[in-house]
Design an enzyme around this catalytic site. Structure first.
Site, mmCIF file in Angstrom:
data_model
loop_
_atom_site.group_PDB
_atom_site.id
_atom_site.type_symbol
_atom_site.label_atom_id
_atom_site.label_comp_id
_atom_site.label_asym_id
_atom_site.label_seq_id
_atom_site.Cartn_x
_atom_site.Cartn_y
_atom_site.Cartn_z
ATOM 1 N N ASN A 141 28.675 -39.253 12.304
ATOM 2 C CA ASN A 141 28.382 -38.785 13.652
ATOM 3 C C ASN A 141 26.869 -38.714 13.849
ATOM 4 O OD1 ASN A 141 29.587 -37.538 16.199
ATOM 5 N ND2 ASN A 141 27.992 -36.079 15.639
ATOM 6 N N GLU A 204 27.707 -43.087 16.600
ATOM 7 C CA GLU A 204 26.890 -43.401 17.771
ATOM 8 C C GLU A 204 25.844 -44.470 17.452
ATOM 9 O OE1 GLU A 204 27.987 -40.417 16.977
ATOM 10 O OE2 GLU A 204 28.939 -39.578 18.777
ATOM 11 N N ASP A 253 17.309 -23.908 28.211
ATOM 12 C CA ASP A 253 18.233 -25.038 28.160
ATOM 13 C C ASP A 253 18.329 -25.758 29.510
ATOM 14 O OD1 ASP A 253 20.291 -26.834 27.315
ATOM 15 O OD2 ASP A 253 20.754 -25.427 25.724
HETATM 16 MN MN MN Z 1 30.112 -38.009 18.110
#
Ligand code: MN
Length: 452
Positions: A141, A204, A253
């Site tokens: 990931n 990704e 954020d």
């Molecule tokens: Mn992912």
């Protein structure tokens, strides 16, 4: 070559890069400059106070810049991104690469990490992608996480319950540390891929490679068994130990407000590799670049989801005012009366943090907020066209919601016209083509000032 440097050169040639040769401070000053340049050019700050590394920022700061980097038109971006998510091709791994020019023991204070706002908990790395693998070392990931610098070898990492969280939990249960490879200074396609929500189990890196037409190359790390982009500017290798956590934050954020302080895991950094004379990439949290990187992949997801519910979708806009995260406008062609509400349900299913969604007919441009408001004013009746869903899963970032349990009330506005009433009743009057042409000619003559 899909690297940051080539893209910086391209931006400079297009007049989309501002060079600052005056010395800037990593505490507040650089971030303030970035804030004032929001929605404008990318910026290269060549001289940094007490540091020899230059800072580049705003690389993915506009929708058009991201499209340029990937080589697509605005209206093609969602389809291209979905194609890459659905057709990832894992990149080649080479043993050597530019990022390995200097391999060193880590000293995070050597990196010009920015402290952005007055009440921030400390300096934060905000443009990093984090690679990790499952226990079998097969599943991989790659995702974007904010990293708070604690000292020369430790970072607090915010892990939202998604893919990296899952990998960390699996390691935690097995009592094993999670190896991570953190890369900074990347081509926009890699950033966008890491921000996308490819299904769990899809790397990704593969999504980025497809976005780049197969030109992404990875290289191996020194201390951990993970690959990183060969052309990254900087790589930090390390481990997240299962039993260690710290107070993370305060940090601004996506909403532009302070996120709550939570106990979060710690990365022990064991190795630092970088290009000779590397460039540090910064990203201003809560501003456009952050919004776009978070929002664009979600727009694509909403588009895919809504397309499954209604036949034709003109466009999706996660609006900047809604932090490119909480508010969606969906423009579609309605064929049966319930299509508007079906699209709203699909939109909420497509993006779990979505809070308010507005559906408009395809004659309304979803990027033109005045047109959207006009549609609400003339096609919407709240007793019939308003949808409220209380106690649904929402964003942890919204200070008006339950940030601990991540609960919110979702609101859907169906501002599509009623099919039972004639279309003409809802159409904006237009001028006849002939008179419009003649009027333009008259105005041109006035504008040109010619006497004949
Ligand atoms: Mn992912």
């Amino acid at each position: 070559m899909p690297d940051l440097r080539a893209f910086i050169t391209e931006l400079e040639e297009e007049g989309e890069l501002l060079r600052i040769r005056e010395k800037v401070d990593t505490r507040f000053e650089a971030a303030t400059i970035m804030g004032l340049l929001d929605n404008g050019p990318a910026v290269l700050m060549e001289k940094v106070k007490d540091n020899k590394t230059p800072i580049v920022a705003g690389i993915c700061g506009t929708r058009d810049r991201i499209c340029r980097a990937i080589g697509v038109l605005r209206e093609e971006l969602h389809a291209r991104l979905l194609y890459a998510i659905n057709n990832p091709v894992y990149p080649k791994i080479e043993s050597e690469g530019p990022v390995k020019e200097i391999i060193d023991s880590p000293r995070l204070s050597d990196i010009p990490v920015l402290t952005h706002f007055q009440k921030d908990g400390g300096p934060y790395i905000t443009s990093a992608i984090v690679a990790a693998r499952g226990l079998d070392a097969k599943m991989e990931n790659v995702s974007i996480h904010r990293l708070q610098v604690l000292d020369d070898t430790h970072l607090a990492i915010r892990i939202v319950p998604r893919h990296l969280y899952k990998l960390f939990q699996i390691h935690k249960e097995a009592g094993k540390p999670l190896e991570v490879a953190i890369s900074v200074g990347l081509h926009p396609a890699i950033m966008l891929a890491a921000a996308s929500s490819a299904p769990f189990g899809v790397s990704e890196y593969g999504v980025a490679n497809t976005l780049l037409g197969g030109s992404l190359m990875l290289t191996t790390c020194e201390d951990v068994s993970l690959p990183v982009p060969r052309d990254a500017e900087l790589v930090l290798e390390g481990r997240i130990h299962p039993d260690q956590d710290v107070e993370e934050g305060p940090f601004v954020d996506a909403t532009g407000t302070y996120d709550i302080v939570r106990r979060q895991p710690v990365v022990e950094v064991t190795r630092m590799m970088h290009r000779d004379q590397f460039i540090y990439q910064a990203l201003l949290p809560g501003w456009s670049e952050h919004h776009l990187l978070m929002g664009l992949p979600r727009e694509a997801q909403i588009w895919e989801s809504v397309r499954g519910a209604v036949p034709y979708v003109r466009g999706i806009n996660l609006t900047p005012g809604g932090c490119s995260w909480l508010h969606a406008i969906i423009s579609l062609e309605k064929q049966s009366e319930g299509d508007g509400k079906s699209a709203l349900i699909a939109a909420f299913a497509g993006h779990k943090s979505l809070k308010h969604a507005i559906v408009v007919d395809s004659d309304i441009d979803p990027y033109n907020l005045e047109e959207v408001e006009w549609a609400i004013a003339t096609r919407f009746q709240a007793d019939d066209d308003l949808m409220l869903i209380a106690g649904a899963r929402g964003s942890s970032l919204d200070p008006s919601g339950d940030q601990e349990l991540e609960l919110t009330t979702k609101m859907g506005i169906d501002a599509t016209r009623k099919l039972s009433k004639s279309k003409e009743a809802f159409s904006k009057a237009t001028f006849s083509e002939e008179y419009e042409r003649r009027a333009k000619e008259i105005l041109e003559r006035v504008g040109s000032g010619s006497s004949d």
